[in-house]
Design an enzyme around this catalytic site. Structure first.
Site, PDB file in Angstrom:
ATOM      1  N   GLU A  24       0.830  -1.208   0.000  1.00  0.00           N
ATOM      2  CA  GLU A  24       0.000   0.000   0.000  1.00  0.00           C
ATOM      3  C   GLU A  24       0.863   1.255   0.000  1.00  0.00           C
ATOM      4  OE1 GLU A  24      -1.020  -2.917   1.689  1.00  0.00           O
ATOM      5  OE2 GLU A  24      -2.204  -2.957  -0.142  1.00  0.00           O
ATOM      6  N   ASN A  33      -0.435  -7.718  -3.813  1.00  0.00           N
ATOM      7  CA  ASN A  33      -1.143  -6.920  -4.807  1.00  0.00           C
ATOM      8  C   ASN A  33      -0.203  -5.953  -5.518  1.00  0.00           C
ATOM      9  OD1 ASN A  33      -1.278  -5.587  -2.009  1.00  0.00           O
ATOM     10  ND2 ASN A  33      -1.686  -3.877  -3.378  1.00  0.00           N
ATOM     11  N   ASP A  58      -7.132  -5.220  -5.076  1.00  0.00           N
ATOM     12  CA  ASP A  58      -6.227  -5.509  -3.960  1.00  0.00           C
ATOM     13  C   ASP A  58      -6.281  -6.974  -3.560  1.00  0.00           C
ATOM     14  OD1 ASP A  58      -4.392  -5.088  -1.843  1.00  0.00           O
ATOM     15  OD2 ASP A  58      -6.014  -4.906  -0.424  1.00  0.00           O
TER      16      ASP A  58
END
Lengths: 626, 177
Positions: A227, A311, A353
């Site tokens: 992220e 991801n 994701d």
């Protein structure tokens, strides 16, 4: 019809089939139990041999149980199955607390305790304290503790609470990772540090939350930061002195990914040169994620390790056209050199994701009449995959819960068939996407019992709305580009505990839970399965029927991994860390504000009432029979 | 004449009511003013003292233009990545009444500029000082600490929470939401 089950249909099947399967499973257990002279009420003339008997982990990866618990997954096959039988379906209702221990840290406790000899080891969330408890003395007093004092600023770059998923034991040493990017080896007897390798950089958003795995004198570690635009990697550190033996990146040119002449992917979509560069916009692979923060399995007979990749970043798919290799996939590698043998991509050009880092259970089974060495993976995108672990070929991919973000897996090309109606993008709000970014199942590991042939899957039942937004890459800050708000999935129960019949590729039974089941699970030869809920209930259910046999309310929500072991007194114990948090519990452990639907990357919207159900904590509970 | 006066009076009143919000169109400096220390505690040996104020604080606080600019910058500089749209995530919630390092615009400015030890990065070398003030003004609005006439209104896209100008003052709620 080996293909997908319609989600709703699967659920109906699960309910309707539960009773029949329960009886059938009773028979099966009966047959095994007859040999142990302990059949009891289910002895009713069963004669057929159990079909599930054909499914078992490879012996080399799952040696006979010695009563210890030396790695979070129990063994290299990652079965989380214990041979211990003292605690069984009949007497589990008598379980009582043997002792408790406060970790002193009120953040999400995702770790599995370890038991080696007479000592239990636990590692806490940040600040990653390691405790050794002496099980041979009354009340299991502390033998030693080790405080690594990680950099406090690391808390600001950990995407989803400051968790740690456990340590690993090998050759008299405890290996564990710290949030600020260190891997540390301790003397298991004294707690004295032997080496400390600084391999992650928090200033680019890199953290380490996973439990290491020790294979052939190498400590395997991967980074978190999908992220934050962190480029993923797995490193092998020498268990002796901590030096880096090899590094395999999750994106970039073949030489960085350790793709060489041995690389033989099964599907055409994974063949080519430098796909880790060419399936991205220019330079985007450098900040493209593909992190390895989950589970690694190892097959000694094939000399292969198996690990997923996380991801791609950012979440907004419009900003990274292409298949985004090698993210959201799985690698088989040679543990000695790191050289890739095969790769399969669960979610090419991931839209939601769907990290690919869940646990893989190594099993040998008969598939369409032929013995196959397989790898079973309950994946975040909602499918339970059975792969041939020698080649990476997908044998089956079946939805194990509600899925509408895709329409199945094309078994010819291996490709996930994305649902165009649920494609996200910049400036577009797409509603009711199932499963969520947290997946039908996130990191919480499942367990497999060779006695029942069932895979016990703790998982979520959530859907979400997504809105892609522009995002700037600023090193050390988030790189997501998506507004997300999650909502309960069909039925309203936000979690489920599914027993999956691996041979039949359908659920045997499903237990609904109000909150996501964010804990791991363990299954025993006593046919008892343990798991925890985010309200704080620690539950024992029948491995055959799912019937609730016993439960105990702990002080905080449970997101940890239960284990079972034989204590120094020769008796069986069950241990679990209680303490809510993680991504699902961040609303409590991080004291987030539920009025913002997008808080904690949208998870808070689905967990608004968790603050009323539990409070933060951090306590070890250990149970035994009276 | 009487008629003219009768017209003039309401017109004058109307013009007075229409006082335009003041906006400084020529910001003073691109980088770092505000080097004066901002205490993060109200405790000080020797008795209380008035907390220091920055001369920029008043011109940014409760100013609609600066707050709406702050809202835009809040996502541009990835504040939203950690603090979501105020509810928090990797970083703490900003909508609630809990302020770890002080709720005044000066304290928030210092937090963004200098960082804080448990994970808040220091943006002082990355964001021009006036934009830090704009962010600070917006962060106060997230907590319901700005006048509703000036706080930003609803988003064009996904409604993530009640618009800032409709948020209740967190401090007066008296309990965790």
């Amino acid at each position: 019809m080996k293909g997908r089950l319609h989600p709703a249909q699967a659920r109906v099947d699960a309910r309707q089939g539960a009773r029949a399967l329960a009886i059938w499973n009773s028979f099966r257990t009966c047959i095994l139990s007859v040999m142990l002279l302990a059949c009891g009420p289910f002895l009713s003339g069963a004669s057929e041999p159990p079909s599930a008997a054909a499914i078992a982990p490879p012996a080399a990866a799952a040696p006979p149980d010695d009563g210890q618990w030396t790695m979070p997954a129990k063994n290299y096959a990652s079965t989380r199955f214990s041979d211990l039988t003292e605690i069984n379906e009949g007497n589990v209702k008598n379980l009582q607390v043997a002792f408790t221990f406060s970790t002193g840290v009120n953040k999400g406790q995702e770790a599995a305790p370890l038991v080696v000899g007479n000592i239990m080891y636990i590692v806490t969330p940040f600040p990653n304290i390691v405790y050794a408890l002496d099980l041979s003395r009354p009340g299991a007093p502390m033998k030693w503790k080790y405080e690594p004092n990680p950099e406090p600023a690391a808390q600001g770059v950990a995407c989803c609470d400051v968790v740690n998923r456990g340590a690993a034991f090998a050759d008299g040493r405890i290996f564990f990772n710290t949030l600020d990017g260190h891997t540390i080896a301790l003397d298991a007897n004294t707690g004295k540090p032997i080496w400390n390798a600084h391999i992650g950089n928090i200033n680019i958003g890199e953290t380490i939350t996973m439990a290491p795995l020790v294979v052939k004198g190498k400590v395997l570690v991967g980074n978190s930061g999908g992220e934050m635009g962190v480029r993923g990697w797995v490193k092998a550190l020498d268990a002796g002195d901590g030096h880096i033996v090899w590094t395999a990146y999750g994106t970039g040119p073949d030489k960085d990914v350790l793709i060489g002449p041995d690389f033989k992917p099964h599907y055409d979509m994974d063949k080519g040169t430098d796909l880790g560069v060419t399936t991205w916009p220019p330079e985007a692979w450098k900040i493209g994620g593909g992190n390895m923060w989950g589970w690694i399995s190892y097959d000694p007979a094939l000399n292969l390790i198996f690990h997923g990749t996380g991801n791609p970043g950012p979440w907004n798919p419009d900003l990274r056209p292409g298949d985004n290799k090698w993210t959201s996939g799985i690698f088989a590698r040679d543990p000695d050199t790191g050289a890739a043998k095969w790769f399969y991509q669960w979610s090419p050009h991931d839209l939601h994701d769907y990290d690919g880092i869940n646990e893989q259970i190594l099993l040998d089974m008969t598939w369409q009449g032929k013995p196959r060495k397989v790898l079973v993976r309950p994946e975040r995108n909602g499918y339970l995959y059975i792969l041939d672990r020698t080649t990476g070929e997908v044998l089956s991919a079946t939805a194990y819960g509600p899925v509408n973000s895709s329409k199945g897996v094309d078994l010819k090309t291996g490709r996930l068939i994305a649902n165009p109606d649920k494609k996200t993008g910049t400036g577009k709000v797409v509603r009711d996407i199932c499963p969520t970014a947290s997946g039908l199942k996130d990191w919480q590991p499942s367990a497999f019992s060779p006695r029942t042939g069932l895979l016990y899957i703790p998982h979520n039942n959530l859907c979400m709305d997504e809105e892609g937004v522009e995002v700037n890459y600023i090193a050390g800050t988030p790189y997501v580009g998506m507004n997300v708000r999650m909502i309960p999935g069909p039925g309203g129960n936000r979690g489920a505990f599914t027993a999956w019949d691996v041979a039949a590729a359908k659920p045997a039974w499903v237990l609904k839970e109000n909150f996501p089941v964010w804990s791991g699970t363990v299954v025993t030869a006593g046919d008892v399965v343990f798991y925890g809920t985010m309200e704080g209930w620690f539950k024992a259910v029948s491995a055959r029927t799912g019937d609730l046999l016993w439960q105990f309310k702990t002080s905080s929500g449970i997101i940890g991994q239960p284990i079972t072991y034989r204590g120094p007194d020769g008796h069986q114990y069950v241990a679990i860390l209680s303490g809510v948090g993680g991504w699902a519990g961040a609303i409590v452990s991080g004291d987030l504000d539920p009025r913002d639907a997008t808080a904690a990357l949208g998870f808070v919207n689905a967990m608004k009432d968790l603050k009323n159900a539990t409070t933060a904590g951090g306590t070890l509970y250990v149970f035994r029979l009276p | 004449m009487r008629q003219a006066l009768a017209l003039l009076l309401p017109l004058t009143l109307a013009l007075v009511a229409c006082q335009r919000e003041e906006r400084d169109t020529r910001p003073q400096s691109a980088l770092g003013s505000g080097e004066q220390p901002t205490p993060v505690t109200t405790l000080e040996p020797g008795g209380q003292r008035p907390s220091p104020t920055d001369n920029k604080a008043a011109s940014f606080e409760a100013n609609a233009f600066h707050m709406s600019e702050g809202k835009r910058l809040f996502s541009w500089f990835n504040c939203s990545g950690c603090h979501a749209n105020g509810g928090g995530g990797m970083g703490p919630a900003l909508m609630d009444e809990k302020w770890l390092y002080g709720s005044s615009i000066e304290s928030i400015h210092a937090t963004i500029r200098d960082g804080r030890p448990n994970g808040m990065p220091s943006f002082g070398q990355k964001i021009p000082d006036d934009q830090i003030w704009e962010l600070s003004a917006y962060v106060r609005a997230l907590g319901g600490n700005a006048p509703s006439s000036a706080a930003p209104q609803r988003n064009d896209g996904m409604m993530v929470h009640p618009s800032e100008n409709r948020l209740p003052d967190a401090a007066t709620l008296g309990k965790s939401p």
